[in-house]
Structure formats: structure tokens, C-alpha cells
Design a protein around this motif. Structure first.
Motif: not given
Length: 579
Positions: A52, A235, A237, A267
Motif C-alpha cells: 500500500t 489502502e 484510492t 480498494p
């Protein structure tokens, strides 16, 4: 010996990398649970966080690829009614901007507008040789290109200002585009004494054409992101109001009440309901060709003054039938043009009928706000008002809500005088650093939660974060806010609603592509049109910043904010009429 060690080191490095890649590939496919083949959660988390971190560091480059031949962003959200569609067409028609002819589709700097070669001339008074209060002054502007040739088409973005440094007086002018390279700048004469004309080229018509294209076809040039987290897994995005759905799965965060769309890419390992926050992701670079970049040069063709051919100032005399002394200002009934106000002795003088009061002492502000709840919603330009009030009035104490700095929500109280002051930012799109996901609220939903009444003041400012989107997006947002305000005023007619308009700001090439004053002017025109005729009051930040002598800034200098706050408080506590 050394050569053998080197050979083994390379082999060991290759095996380590292969193993890491293998682990990262199989982790997403394995179950985290019990059993002989289960993985330890801490192990998975450590490996996935490494992945990540690598992904997050590259997020600025892994942005979605848009089909730039389609403008789909404006058509998201709830389908408008026929009445809404009719209003939208009217609003879009009202901000139509002329541009270069098709043969100038690929502009060159030499053919574009040059403020140095351009000139303006003050026209003589048609009725008499002197200028008097109540007359209208006209200056004609001839735009020329960098070769000194007169332009034959319009579309340049000009600012006009009439001012008197000696008197601390100024008013914003009205610019009329004759669409042939000639412009008229019109000014009402509002004070007795000297008055100087100032004309500024903000952007050439060629630059405006580039800005218009970016607005319609590159809504992705500012992008956003959200952090998703569950336990040790996290994570980040990309998010936006409109995302291409043909590249990744989407998380849909469309507001259920208003239908305002918002999406994030889903994610890889987490569900959509694990979103933690919202933040500005960044700005896209390299949006311009080399030729286009030449149209946006500070000190060359961004906010450069145009010089006068002949004199640039006049002396204004009292009305012929009234011997007013120098340094006095006009009675508002005689004005032909309709600016919202002007400065005199550095104090804003509104022309809409409201009497401007001055709240120079904190005690005066406290007395005005006694027993009031002031709800402020919007961007950082309205947060600036919140900050002004709590720094100017020692009795109003801010409560520590442990909110992120410059983001909010914020709250301040004065228990002695029963004053409650609140600020909350508007919902996405908003380019703040980090907003907790649970604190993302749409203004219309917040308004629906207010009881309202004669002790309630609502203050709104929403414009600065919509400049990168098609205007239809802004119209839709204001439509929801307007409906919520009408519902609020229906159930609580005594509620006072004040709207702060857009203002000018400092520009360079980069800022121009995302927050140009041209974008702000278009949004400001729409804002004023959509709330005209309603029981709401306006603080015209556009004219207050345009007329003032201080440099333009997204967050205006304190001297301008003081006048804005005096205007706000004059609405809250109007001067009592004498019997």
C-alpha cells in the motif's frame, strides 16, 4: 573469491525479490482464518502495508484515463425536471463567452492580446465639458496583439476600476465587449474630487478559450483520494465526482437525499464501507501545449494593466444644482449603473438600500450577536469570517472539538451573551487536506436539520472548489441548497440567510488552470442569478475585492474582511428607523 561472493549475492537478491513478488500475488487470494493453511494477520498486514505504501506513493501518477472527447461529468446525479432544465439553459446562455474565430483554434502568442500594446481612452462628456456626480464615465479600450495590430474579435477578460487614493474611494466598473477587439468600461461617478481609471487584462481571449476547454473536458485536473482501513489493512484510492467505470470497480457514495454523486475506486482488499477520510489528491501537470503555456505568463499577459492614451483621470464636480464640497459622495437615487456598492474613505458604501454600520469595537459585535446562533457553511473563505469573529471578540471562546486544523467543524460560544458560532465545510468536491468521512456533509442536508427562527443566522459561501467542473455541476449543487433554504424559510420565516459571493485572487499560470478569476466570475454570475428575488441577503465579495486597492487574494486582506463583516452585521442588526 570476491567474484564468487558477488555471483551468490546476485542470486540471493533475485530469489528474495521473487519470493516477495510471489507472496504479494498470493496474499489477496488466501483466506485469513483458522486452519493449517491460514496466514497470521500481522504477517499479511505487514506485507500488504508495504504494498500500500508503494501504491500510495505512486497514486499521483496512477490516475484514471479519461476519454477527453466526452463530457460526462455534468450529466451525473438526479435527472432535472423540465423547469430545472429550462433554468439551466438560461443560466448557461447568460454566461456564454465569445472566443476567437475557428481559424485561431491553435493560437500563437504573437496573435494573442498584449496589454502593453493595448490602450484605453476616456471619452469626453457628451452633455458638457465638466464631469459631475451622477454622470456616467466611459473609457474605450482597444486591444492589440503582440505585433501591435488591432484585434478583430472579443473574448478578453478585463477588469475595470475607478478610484481615488486621496479619498480612499473606488468602484468596480462594468465592461462591455463589442466583440471586435473594442471594449467599453463604464463607471458611475459617485464622489466629488479626483477619479482615476484603471483597466487590467486578466486573460486574453485566447487564454480564456483554453480555460473553457479545460473546464469542459478535464474535470480530472484536480483529483481526490480516500483512505480505507480495517484493522491493520489500509489502502488509498482515487476519488472524484466522475470516474471512468471501465477501469476499476467503483464505490458509490452518492448522497441519498440530494443525489449528489461521488465515487472512489474500490480498494483491492477492503470493502467500500471502510472509508476513513477524504483529501485532496493533487493537481495534474502538463495540461498545456508549449504554445498554450505562453498565453499564461505572469507579468506578460496575466493581470497586467493597460495604459491610457491621453489622460487617465478626471475631476468630478458636485451636481450643478447642489453645491457639495469635495470629498462628498453621491445620493444613490441618481445612479444609472447598478454596482452593489463602492468604497469611500476606505469604507464600503452599499447601494442596495442597506445602511452600512461599523462594528469597530468588540462590544458592538457582542451586542449585535447576543442571543444568536450563527451557522456558517462552505469553503475556507467563510471559515475566514469565523476566524475573524473569534479573534476580534475575546468573549467568544472556541471549543476544542479536536477537529483537523483549517478543516473543522469548529464551534465557539459566549455563554454570557448567549452566542453560538459554528462552521462546517461543504461536501465534496472540497480540496481540504483531510476531512473525516463521517464529517462530509452537504449544505442542503445541514439546512434541513436546522430549526431556524428569529435567533438563527445562516451564512453560506460555496464556489472556490467548483471551478474545475462544468458549470452544470455548480448549478445542480446550488439548486439543492436553494430548495433547502426555501424549506427552512417556510418553516421558520424569521431566519436570516446571508450569502457571500466569490472574490478575485492572485493568479499565476498554475493557479489560472484550476482557480482562474474567469472561472470564479462565471460561478459568481450563476450564484447571484439563482438567488435573486429570494428572501436572502448578499455580501458582494466580488465587487468588494475588485474595487479595493489591496492585492487580490483567495483569502482577502483584513481591511476587506472588516468591511465584509460590517456588511454581515448590518444585515443581522440593521439600523433602526427613526420615527
Amino acid at each position: 573469491m570476491c567474484r564468487n561472493l558477488s555471483k551468490y549475492a546476485l542470486l540471493f537478491l533475485f530469489l528474495s525479490l521473487s519470493g516477495s513478488i510471489f507472496l504479494l500475488r498470493i496474499i489477496p487470494t488466501m483466506e485469513v482464518g483458522s486452519g493449517p493453511h491460514s496466514w497470521n494477520c500481522h504477517t499479511i498486514s505487514a506485507l500488504y502495508q508495504l504494498q500500500t505504501r508503494i501504491h500510495s506513493s505512486l497514486i499521483t501518477t496512477n490516475i484514471p484515463k479519461y476519454n477527453h472527447n466526452l463530457t460526462f461529468c455534468a450529466h451525473l446525479g438526479q435527472k432535472p425536471s423540465p423547469e430545472d432544465e429550462l433554468e439551466e439553459r438560461y443560466l448557461l446562455d447568460s454566461i456564454q463567452w465569445p472566443g476567437p474565430p475557428p481559424r485561431f483554434a491553435t493560437p500563437s502568442l504573437r496573435q494573442s492580446s498584449d496589454p502593453v500594446h493595448s490602450v484605453f481612452t476616456i471619452l469626453p462628456n457628451k452633455e458638457r465639458r465638466e464631469w459631475h456626480i451622477g454622470d456616467q464615465l466611459e473609457a474605450v479600450v482597444q486591444i492589440r496583439d503582440f505585433q501591435g495590430r488591432p484585434k478583430r474579435y472579443g473574448g478578453d477578460f478585463l477588469l475595470a476600476r475607478l478610484h481615488s487614493p486621496e479619498l480612499g474611494a473606488a468602484v468596480a466598473g462594468t465592461v462591455v465587449d463589442h466583440r471586435n477587439g473594442i471594449y467599453s468600461a463604464l463607471f458611475p461617478l459617485l464622489w466629488v474630487g479626483p477619479a482615476q481609471v484603471e483597466i487590467t487584462l486578466v486573460h486574453s481571449s485566447e487564454a480564456v478559450a483554453v480555460l473553457k476547454h479545460l473546464r469542459e473536458h478535464r474535470p480530472d485536473r484536480v483529483f481526490f483520494k480516500s483512505l480505507f482501513r480495517l484493522g491493520f489493512l489500509s489502502e488509498t484510492t482515487v476519488c472524484n465526482m466522475c470516474l471512468p467505470s471501465d477501469q476499476h470497480l467503483l464505490c458509490n457514495y452518492t448522497d441519498l437525499s440530494t443525489g449528489e454523486p461521488w465515487y472512489c475506486y474500490k480498494p483491492k482488499m477492503l470493502s467500500c464501507d471502510t472509508r476513513i477520510n477524504h483529501a485532496k489528491g493533487g493537481y495534474l501537470k502538463h495540461l498545456l501545449t508549449n504554445n498554450q503555456a505562453l498565453l499564461f505568463q505572469s507579468g506578460v499577459n496575466i493581470k497586467v494593466q493597460i495604459h491610457a492614451l491621453g489622460k487617465d483621470r478626471i475631476n468630478v464636480l458636485p451636481p450643478e444644482d447642489n453645491a457639495e464640497k469635495e470629498g462628498s459622495s453621491v445620493k444613490t437615487e441618481s445612479i444609472q449603473l447598478t454596482p452593489s456598492g463602492y468604497y469611500f474613505k476606505d469604507s464600503w458604501q452599499p447601494l442596495g438600500g442597506t445602511v452600512m454600520r461599523h462594528f469597530n469595537e468588540s462590544a458592538a459585535i457582542t451586542q449585535c450577536l447576543r442571543n444568536k446562533v450563527i451557522n456558517m457553511y462552505g469553503d475556507s473563505t467563510i471559515r475566514q469570517w469565523f476566524e475573524y469573529l473569534i479573534t476580534s471578540v475575546p468573549e467568544i471562546k472556541e471549543i476544542n472539538l479536536h477537529s483537523p486544523k483549517n478543516v473543522g467543524p469548529f464551534m465557539a460560544v459566549d455563554t454570557t451573551h448567549n452566542i453560538l458560532l459554528k462552521y462546517r465545510c461543504h461536501g465534496p468536491p472540497i480540496r481540504f487536506s483531510t476531512v473525516i468521512a463521517s464529517e462530509l456533509r452537504y449544505i442542503s442536508n445541514e439546512l434541513d436539520g436546522l430549526s431556524g427562527g428569529p435567533h438563527t443566522v445562516v451564512v453560506l459561501s460555496i464556489w472556490a472548489h467548483f471551478s474545475t467542473f462544468p458549470v452544470e455541476v455548480y448549478i445542480r449543487r446550488l439548486r439543492h441548497i436553494r430548495r433547502a433554504l426555501l424549506r427552512l424559510l417556510d418553516r421558520a420565516p424569521g431566519t436570516l440567510v446571508v450569502i457571500r459571493s466569490a472574490n478575485l485572487q492572485a493568479l499565476d499560470q498554475e493557479v489560472s488552470l484550476y482557480n482562474s478569476d474567469w472561472y470564479s466570475l462565471q460561478l459568481d454570475t450563476v450564484l447571484k442569478a439563482m438567488f435573486r428575488g429570494l428572501d436572502v441577503l448578499m455580501v458582494d465579495a466580488w465587487e468588494m475585492s475588485s474595487a479595493h486597492h489591496l492585492p487580490h487574494a483567495l483569502h482577502p486582506p483584513r481591511a476587506i474582511v472588516e468591511n465584509m463583516i460590517d456588511m454581515l452585521l448590518s444585515y443581522v442588526c440593521p439600523e433602526k428607523k427613526r420615527s
